[in-house]
Design an enzyme around this catalytic site. Structure first.
Site, PDB file in Angstrom:
ATOM      1  N   LYS A 163     -30.999 -27.355 -75.991  1.00 37.34           N
ATOM      2  CA  LYS A 163     -31.149 -28.738 -76.469  1.00 37.34           C
ATOM      3  C   LYS A 163     -31.488 -28.728 -77.961  1.00 37.34           C
ATOM      4  O   LYS A 163     -32.442 -28.080 -78.381  1.00 37.34           O
ATOM      5  CB  LYS A 163     -32.251 -29.453 -75.669  1.00 37.34           C
ATOM      6  CG  LYS A 163     -32.589 -30.859 -76.196  1.00 37.34           C
ATOM      7  CD  LYS A 163     -33.633 -31.570 -75.316  1.00 37.34           C
ATOM      8  CE  LYS A 163     -34.084 -32.906 -75.943  1.00 37.34           C
ATOM      9  NZ  LYS A 163     -35.114 -33.597 -75.143  1.00 37.34           N
ATOM     10  N   ASP A 195     -36.757 -36.732 -82.014  1.00 38.40           N
ATOM     11  CA  ASP A 195     -36.652 -37.645 -80.878  1.00 38.40           C
ATOM     12  C   ASP A 195     -37.667 -38.784 -81.011  1.00 38.40           C
ATOM     13  O   ASP A 195     -38.835 -38.622 -80.684  1.00 38.40           O
ATOM     14  CB  ASP A 195     -36.882 -36.873 -79.566  1.00 38.40           C
ATOM     15  CG  ASP A 195     -36.741 -37.759 -78.334  1.00 38.40           C
ATOM     16  OD1 ASP A 195     -36.246 -38.895 -78.476  1.00 38.40           O
ATOM     17  OD2 ASP A 195     -37.111 -37.297 -77.230  1.00 38.40           O
ATOM     18  N   LYS A 215     -40.798 -44.230 -78.453  1.00 39.87           N
ATOM     19  CA  LYS A 215     -42.035 -43.562 -78.056  1.00 39.87           C
ATOM     20  C   LYS A 215     -43.222 -44.187 -78.778  1.00 39.87           C
ATOM     21  O   LYS A 215     -43.058 -44.729 -79.869  1.00 39.87           O
ATOM     22  CB  LYS A 215     -41.966 -42.078 -78.462  1.00 39.87           C
ATOM     23  CG  LYS A 215     -41.009 -41.241 -77.662  1.00 39.87           C
ATOM     24  CD  LYS A 215     -41.053 -39.787 -78.139  1.00 39.87           C
ATOM     25  CE  LYS A 215     -40.088 -38.915 -77.366  1.00 39.87           C
ATOM     26  NZ  LYS A 215     -40.443 -38.767 -75.941  1.00 39.87           N
ATOM     27  N   ASP A 217     -38.053 -30.894 -80.779  1.00 35.51           N
ATOM     28  CA  ASP A 217     -37.195 -31.210 -79.638  1.00 35.51           C
ATOM     29  C   ASP A 217     -35.867 -30.432 -79.702  1.00 35.51           C
ATOM     30  O   ASP A 217     -34.973 -30.657 -78.896  1.00 35.51           O
ATOM     31  CB  ASP A 217     -36.951 -32.719 -79.577  1.00 35.51           C
ATOM     32  CG  ASP A 217     -36.779 -33.224 -78.154  1.00 35.51           C
ATOM     33  OD1 ASP A 217     -37.126 -32.481 -77.218  1.00 35.51           O
ATOM     34  OD2 ASP A 217     -36.294 -34.353 -77.993  1.00 35.51           O
ATOM     35  N   ASP A 266     -34.762 -42.781 -74.112  1.00 37.58           N
ATOM     36  CA  ASP A 266     -35.618 -41.621 -74.405  1.00 37.58           C
ATOM     37  C   ASP A 266     -35.297 -40.434 -73.489  1.00 37.58           C
ATOM     38  O   ASP A 266     -35.769 -39.323 -73.719  1.00 37.58           O
ATOM     39  CB  ASP A 266     -37.092 -42.029 -74.269  1.00 37.58           C
ATOM     40  CG  ASP A 266     -38.037 -41.053 -74.934  1.00 37.58           C
ATOM     41  OD1 ASP A 266     -37.545 -40.174 -75.681  1.00 37.58           O
ATOM     42  OD2 ASP A 266     -39.257 -41.172 -74.709  1.00 37.58           O
ATOM     43  N   GLU A 311     -32.771 -38.621 -73.476  1.00 42.58           N
ATOM     44  CA  GLU A 311     -31.556 -38.313 -74.222  1.00 42.58           C
ATOM     45  C   GLU A 311     -31.126 -36.855 -74.077  1.00 42.58           C
ATOM     46  O   GLU A 311     -29.951 -36.543 -74.231  1.00 42.58           O
ATOM     47  CB  GLU A 311     -31.751 -38.659 -75.707  1.00 42.58           C
ATOM     48  CG  GLU A 311     -32.422 -37.574 -76.580  1.00 42.58           C
ATOM     49  CD  GLU A 311     -33.854 -37.257 -76.163  1.00 42.58           C
ATOM     50  OE1 GLU A 311     -34.477 -38.072 -75.464  1.00 42.58           O
ATOM     51  OE2 GLU A 311     -34.354 -36.178 -76.534  1.00 42.58           O
ATOM     52  N   ARG A 321     -30.898 -34.840 -71.537  1.00 38.36           N
ATOM     53  CA  ARG A 321     -29.939 -34.610 -70.451  1.00 38.36           C
ATOM     54  C   ARG A 321     -28.560 -35.153 -70.808  1.00 38.36           C
ATOM     55  O   ARG A 321     -27.544 -34.637 -70.363  1.00 38.36           O
ATOM     56  CB  ARG A 321     -30.487 -35.215 -69.146  1.00 38.36           C
ATOM     57  CG  ARG A 321     -30.723 -36.702 -69.225  1.00 38.36           C
ATOM     58  CD  ARG A 321     -31.645 -37.211 -68.102  1.00 38.36           C
ATOM     59  NE  ARG A 321     -33.066 -36.989 -68.401  1.00 38.36           N
ATOM     60  CZ  ARG A 321     -34.057 -37.338 -67.592  1.00 38.36           C
ATOM     61  NH1 ARG A 321     -33.813 -37.905 -66.417  1.00 38.36           N
ATOM     62  NH2 ARG A 321     -35.306 -37.096 -67.927  1.00 38.36           N
TER      63      ARG A 321
END
Ligand code: BES
Ligand code: MN
Ligand code: ZN
Length: 481
Positions: free
Chosen positions: A248, A253, A260, A271, A330, A332, A334
């Site tokens: 990833k 993020d 968030k 991230d 959020d 994201e 996946r």
């Protein structure tokens, strides 16, 4: 820190400090007459964290003989041995030692080199004044009476330790300095330097190919997305196996429209730690030249809110053709991983491993001790867990029952990107990813809880940990078809 190997007797090594890790009940009493006194007075008994310094030890060229407690040797696995060596190194560094020697058993030389390199690393790249007074110039790893073949083990340790530090340096980059394109440039530079092929799929290419799920995440950011592909090819490698390493690569993020809370949001620069781990692992593989074809795929985006951002309720079509209803922007990670997984399969990968800072829920389940491991293929995960155990990277297998899959239902698309309930979030995320494996053997590692250390440990400074690099390299090096 330059690392050298010495096969000479310990007494003959000239250095500021000679470190010997001593285990409980196994004092190296022959080294110096005081050692048995220290033990009988209980001043130093070898417990974890104990340290004792004998200045100007007679008969030795070292200026200081340093005993570092290793705990009970029966309980000392690879993780404990690394901690003992790394912790001692950090103490020597903090005391301004310039030339440090450390005794190592032949069988632990590689691990000791790795532990010292990772212990030495600091997240000070962006500080204009570095603490030069506190840097070890030379580390001598001493294996008295060892033979020259130990150079191989030492080299492996250096390659792997450096690769882990490369991953940490990447994860330490702030969002402004490491948008996806810059991550790709850094990956390409590493690839060029160690002789890997590197291809970067840009936005237009991904649009043509159909990376609809990834592009939906990327559309809110001014920073264009990429998918980084790094290829390692071995002559004589088994033709029927091709390992895909998917990391990833969300360079920052914010959560997107499902934004968030601001508290702690600065940490979301890491991230992309899964992607960083794959880049580090590829560097090590290029240098160690194992006999297996491996390709890394790093889907990379910035997840931002804004007038162009994806909305909750949007429906996107993934590269595999399946549609996804984006209930929470959020979730994201996946969404970018599934397109990379499909692309990896299109590129001929027969086995997939992904590493992702995927869910906060994995920290609720496992704390910050063990990463969560998920699979659709038990024998494959068993091999990953064996490598992780050997490398002292702690993981724990999580369940994959069909009941968790049933928590993912969308009336409007093939799948929603989150489950209805609050519970089991790390598992439902894994079940979501599994839908895109189509039976290809796959291991998913949720490293959100272990990729960043909030507090320094005796052997590792706080910040990015480089988790995963050693396991992936070990798995490939020891691959048995
Ligand atoms: N990058 C986060 C997960 C994360 C959380 C990593 C904390 C490191 C530390 C991920 O993209 C995310 O936001 N996940 C959500 C999923 C939820 C919306 C279902 C989460 O965990 O809250
Ligand atoms: Mn997120
Ligand atoms: Zn994320």
């Amino acid at each position: 820190m330059n690392i050298q190997l010495s096969l000479a007797p310990l007494a003959s090594i000239e250095c500021d400090a000679l470190v010997v890790v001593a285990f409980e009940g196994q004092m190296p009493v022959d080294l110096h007459p005081w050692i048995s006194e220290l033990e009988s007075s209980k001043e130093f008994t070898g417990k974890t964290g104990e340290l004792s310094i004998i200045p100007r030890p007679d008969g030795m060229k070292a200026k200081r003989l340093v005993l570092a407690g290793g705990g009970s040797e029966d309980k000392a696995g690879p993780a404990e041995r690394r901690r003992a060596a790394g912790a001692a190194l950090r103490v020597m560094k903090s005391r301004g030692m310039k030339t440090v020697a450390m005794a190592a058993a032949a069988g632990h030389l590689q691990l000791t080199a790795e532990a010292c390199l990772t212990a030495d690393w600091e997240p000070d790249e962006f500080k204009s004044k570095k603490d030069d007074a506190k840097s070890i110039e030379t580390l001598i790893l001493a294996v008295p009476g060892g033979d020259a073949t130990l150079e191989v083990a030492l080299n492996k340790g250096i390659v792997i330790g450096e690769a882990q530090n490369v991953a940490r340096a990447l994860a330490n980059q702030p969002g402004n300095l490491l948008p996806p394109v810059v991550l790709a440039e850094k990956a390409a530079a590493i690839a060029a330097e160690c002789g890997l092929e590197c291809e970067v799929l840009d936005e237009a290419t991904m649009r043509e190919l159909g990376f609809g799920s990834l592009l939906g995440v990327a559309q809110g950011s001014a920073a264009p997305p990429v998918t980084i592909v790094m290829r390692y090819r071995a002559t004589g490698a088994p033709a029927d196996i091709h390992l895909g390493l998917i990391g990833k690569g969300v360079t920052f993020d914010t959560g997107g429209i499902s934004i968030k809370p601001s508290e702690g949001m600065e940490k979301m620069k890491y991230d992309m730690a899964g992607g960083a781990a794959m880049i580090g692992a590829m560097q090590a593989l290029a240098r160690l030249k194992p006999c297996l074809n491996v390709t890394a795929f790093i889907p990379s985006v910035e997840n931002m809110p804004g007038s162009k951002a994806q909305r909750p309720g949007d429906i996107v079509t993934s590269l595999a053709g399946k549609t996804v209803e984006v209930l929470n922007t959020d979730a994201e990670g996946r969404l970018i991983l599934i397109d990379a997984m499909t692309y990896a399969k299109q590129q001929g990968c027969t086995h997939l491993i992904d590493a992702a800072t995927l869910t906060g829920a994995i920290a609720i389940a496992l704390g910050t001790v063990r990463a969560g491991a998920f699979t659709n293929d038990q024998p494959f995960l068993d091999r990953v867990l064996a490598s992780a155990g050997a490398q002292g990277e702690k993981m724990w297998q999580m369940p994959m029952d069909e009941e968790y899959r049933e928590m993912l239902k969308s009336p409007y698309a093939d799948m929603p990107n989150i489950s209805g309930g609050r519970y089991g979030g790390a598992i439902t995320a894994a079940k979501f990813l599994e839908e895109w494996t189509d039976g290809t053997p796959w291991v998913h590692l949720d490293i959100a809880n272990v990729a960043w250390l909030d507090d320094s440990k005796p052997h590792l400074v706080k910040g990015p940990s480089g988790f995963g690099v050693r396991t992936f390299v070990d798995l490939v090096m020891n691959w048995r078809s």
